[in-house]
Design a protein around this motif. Structure first.
Motif, short mmCIF file in Angstrom:
data_model
loop_
_atom_site.label_atom_id
_atom_site.label_comp_id
_atom_site.label_asym_id
_atom_site.label_seq_id
_atom_site.Cartn_x
_atom_site.Cartn_y
_atom_site.Cartn_z
N VAL A 26 30.54 12.46 59.07
CA VAL A 26 31.08 11.50 58.12
C VAL A 26 30.05 10.44 57.74
N PHE A 27 29.47 9.80 58.74
CA PHE A 27 28.63 8.64 58.48
C PHE A 27 27.18 9.00 58.13
N GLU A 28 26.70 10.14 58.61
CA GLU A 28 25.32 10.53 58.31
C GLU A 28 25.24 11.70 57.34
N ARG A 29 26.38 12.30 57.03
CA ARG A 29 26.42 13.44 56.12
C ARG A 29 25.44 14.53 56.57
N ASP A 30 25.41 14.74 57.90
CA ASP A 30 24.48 15.70 58.49
C ASP A 30 25.29 16.83 59.12
N LEU A 31 25.53 17.86 58.34
CA LEU A 31 26.30 19.00 58.82
C LEU A 31 25.58 19.74 59.94
N GLY A 32 24.24 19.83 59.86
CA GLY A 32 23.48 20.58 60.86
C GLY A 32 23.58 19.99 62.25
N THR A 55 22.58 23.78 56.20
CA THR A 55 22.86 22.66 57.10
C THR A 55 21.77 21.61 57.11
N GLY A 56 20.58 21.92 56.63
CA GLY A 56 19.49 20.96 56.68
C GLY A 56 18.67 21.00 57.94
N LEU A 57 19.01 21.88 58.90
CA LEU A 57 18.20 22.03 60.11
C LEU A 57 16.91 22.76 59.78
N THR A 58 15.89 22.55 60.60
CA THR A 58 14.60 23.19 60.40
C THR A 58 14.36 24.25 61.47
N THR A 59 13.55 25.24 61.13
CA THR A 59 13.23 26.30 62.07
C THR A 59 12.33 25.76 63.18
N PRO A 60 12.75 25.82 64.45
CA PRO A 60 11.97 25.20 65.53
C PRO A 60 10.54 25.73 65.62
N PHE A 61 9.58 24.82 65.74
CA PHE A 61 8.16 25.08 65.94
C PHE A 61 7.46 25.64 64.69
N VAL A 62 8.19 26.23 63.78
CA VAL A 62 7.57 26.90 62.63
C VAL A 62 7.57 26.00 61.40
#
Length: 483
Positions: free
Chosen positions: A256-262, A428-435
């Motif tokens: 809700v507050f950060e609009r960060d689904l990931g 979701t806005g997440l990034t691929t770890p390490f890559v």
């Protein structure tokens, strides 16, 4: 549960010492030479990828390739020497896996830099590959610092509530800051001050996993109690639903507050799986899925940004000129790559917006094809498998939960990212770890792997032989001395 810390003779309970001696069992090999050989292999693959990109695109190797090779080799050699000295029994595949993933990510970012310059964007687009190499160096410095400071992972359990509070604060800071200092692309997940930016949620994730592990270890007996059986599942008591409801509420607040689904999806998923590992009750997974479904339905109805992402996911081509442009270009790139790809430097991965961070998996799929993308997924699987193996081998319950949570966190993040890139899940806005490109994610994930290295070292380290005890007075030999 208490923890043993260097210099403090604190007990952890009977049968839970990860270095407890087992009579008749010899110490496992350290395998540090195996780790060194695998690191050399990862460096060779990285340099080969960089050279292929340069020759394909520009016709000759870049003059900076020698400097890059020395730097890249040096940082991993330094990390290896620290592991050899301070974690000699650690799993030998953890460090090579992240070295290979980081190197391939650097190669793809370098390839996207060249593409941007070829389009005449050099005046507005900086070279991100050198910056990413600098972040990798900082990440390895943090990796070394964690190994030197955390000599026994069980010490973290004593500070778990403090660490959890730190994680909550890090998670909340962006939501409290004005949008000009925290918002990027609609998500309030950053701290931006004087040209410097950091994503505190990446570090909050690790802090909260430590807290989850300690809390569930303390409460697992209570949480494992069942009140009734429904359709073959043992349903927990209503009074014990508090922890999962709190985790669910936390994830909703982040949404809700950060609009960060990931981050919302990541944190709740990690907690539910750790709860299942702690209690071995499949009913907790069912409750978690039901709460996630309910929360998702409510969020879709109440929040416009969630509704836009879901609608775009369901029919990206209907929004191809607006919010669906990224996923449409990603699908075209993956389709162009086919099974074997266009070859490094032979595709057009720059046609996907934000290809260096959010959609770097699409860029890899276009140039290396399905086989290349699956090969990278296999490296992730090896990394996660070694983390889960460590969870099974280590003897203390806190270490088991911590290793399982950290390993599953990596697996869950990769699944969510690849699901978004391929259209299986909403973005979701997440990034691929390490890559993927990004300093916060890279540095935080190095700290995560450092904890796995420390736990695996404790799991495989042989016990110190107990000090000889003087005989009791009643068991002492007696001798008559004639005077």
């Amino acid at each position: 549960m208490t923890a043993a810390i260097p210099g403090g003779p604190l007990s952890v309970g009977p049968g839970t010492d990860p270095r407890q001696a087992v009579p008749g069992v010899t110490a496992p090999p350290k395998r540090r030479n195996t780790e060194l050989a695998m690191l050399a292999f990862a460096v060779v693959i990285t340099l080969a990828a960089q050279t292929i990109v340069d020759i394909t695109v520009t016709g000759s190797p870049s003059p900076e390739i020698a400097t890059f090779g020395v730097w890249f080799s040096g940082i991993w050699l330094g990390a290896h020497l620290v592991v050899r000295r301070w974690a000699p029994y650690a799993d030998p595949l953890l460090l090579p896996c992240i070295a290979l993933l980081t190197g391939l990510g650097l190669s793809m970012i370098h390839r996207l830099d060249i593409a941007a310059n070829a389009l005449g964007e050099a005046t507005t687009t900086r070279e991100d590959a050198p910056t990413q190499l600098l972040w990798a160096t900082i990440g390895l410095v943090l990796f070394i610092a964690v190994l030197l400071v955390v000599r026994d992972h069980r010490a973290l359990s004593r500070l778990a509530y403090t660490i959890g509070l730190v994680g909550m604060v890090l998670l909340a800071i962006p939501a409290l800051l004005p949008a000009s200092m925290s918002e990027v692309n609609g998500a309030k997940i950053w701290i931006r001050v004087a040209g410097f930016s950091i994503q505190p949620g990446e570090f909050a994730k690790i802090c909260l996993v430590v807290f989850f592990a300690a809390y569930l270890n303390d409460k697992r007996d209570v949480l494992a109690l069942a009140s009734r059986r429904v359709l073959g599942l043992e349903i927990p008591r209503a009074r014990d639903l508090g922890p999962v409801l709190l985790a669910w509420g936390l994830s909703i607040l982040v949404l809700v507050f950060e609009r960060d689904l990931g981050s919302s999806l990541l944190l709740f998923g990690i907690f539910v799986v750790m709860l299942y590992v702690a209690t071995e009750r499949a009913s907790w997974l069912l409750i978690g899925v039901m709460l996630f479904a309910a929360g998702s339905s409510v969020a879709y109805q109440l929040f416009g940004h969630v509704r836009v992402r879901v609608d775009t996911w369901l029919d990206p081509f209907a929004y191809r000129d607006t919010g669906g442009y990224q996923i449409v270009q990603s699908l075209f790139g993956l389709g162009t790559g086919g099974l074997f790809g266009a070859g490094l430097g032979g595709g057009r991965p720059d046609q996907v917006p934000v290809a260096k961070s959010d959609f770097i998996a699409a860029a890899i799929g276009e140039e290396l094809g399905l086989f290349g993308l699956v090969a990278i997924v296999v490296v992730y699987l090896v990394l996660v498998e070694r983390g889960l193996r460590t969870s099974l081998v280590v003897r203390d319950a806190f270490g088991k939960l911590l290793a399982a949570g950290l390993a599953f966190g990596v697996a869950w993040q990769v699944f969510v990212v690849l699901g978004g890139v391929t259209g299986l899940l909403p973005l979701t806005g997440l990034t691929t770890p390490f890559v993927a490109y990004g300093g916060s994610s890279l540095v935080a994930n190095f700290a995560l792997v450092a904890l796995l290295v420390r736990i695996s070292d404790a799991a495989r380290r042989p016990a110190t032989p107990p000090a000889p005890q003087p005989p009791k007075l009643g068991e002492a030999l007696t001798e008559v001395v004639k005077r």
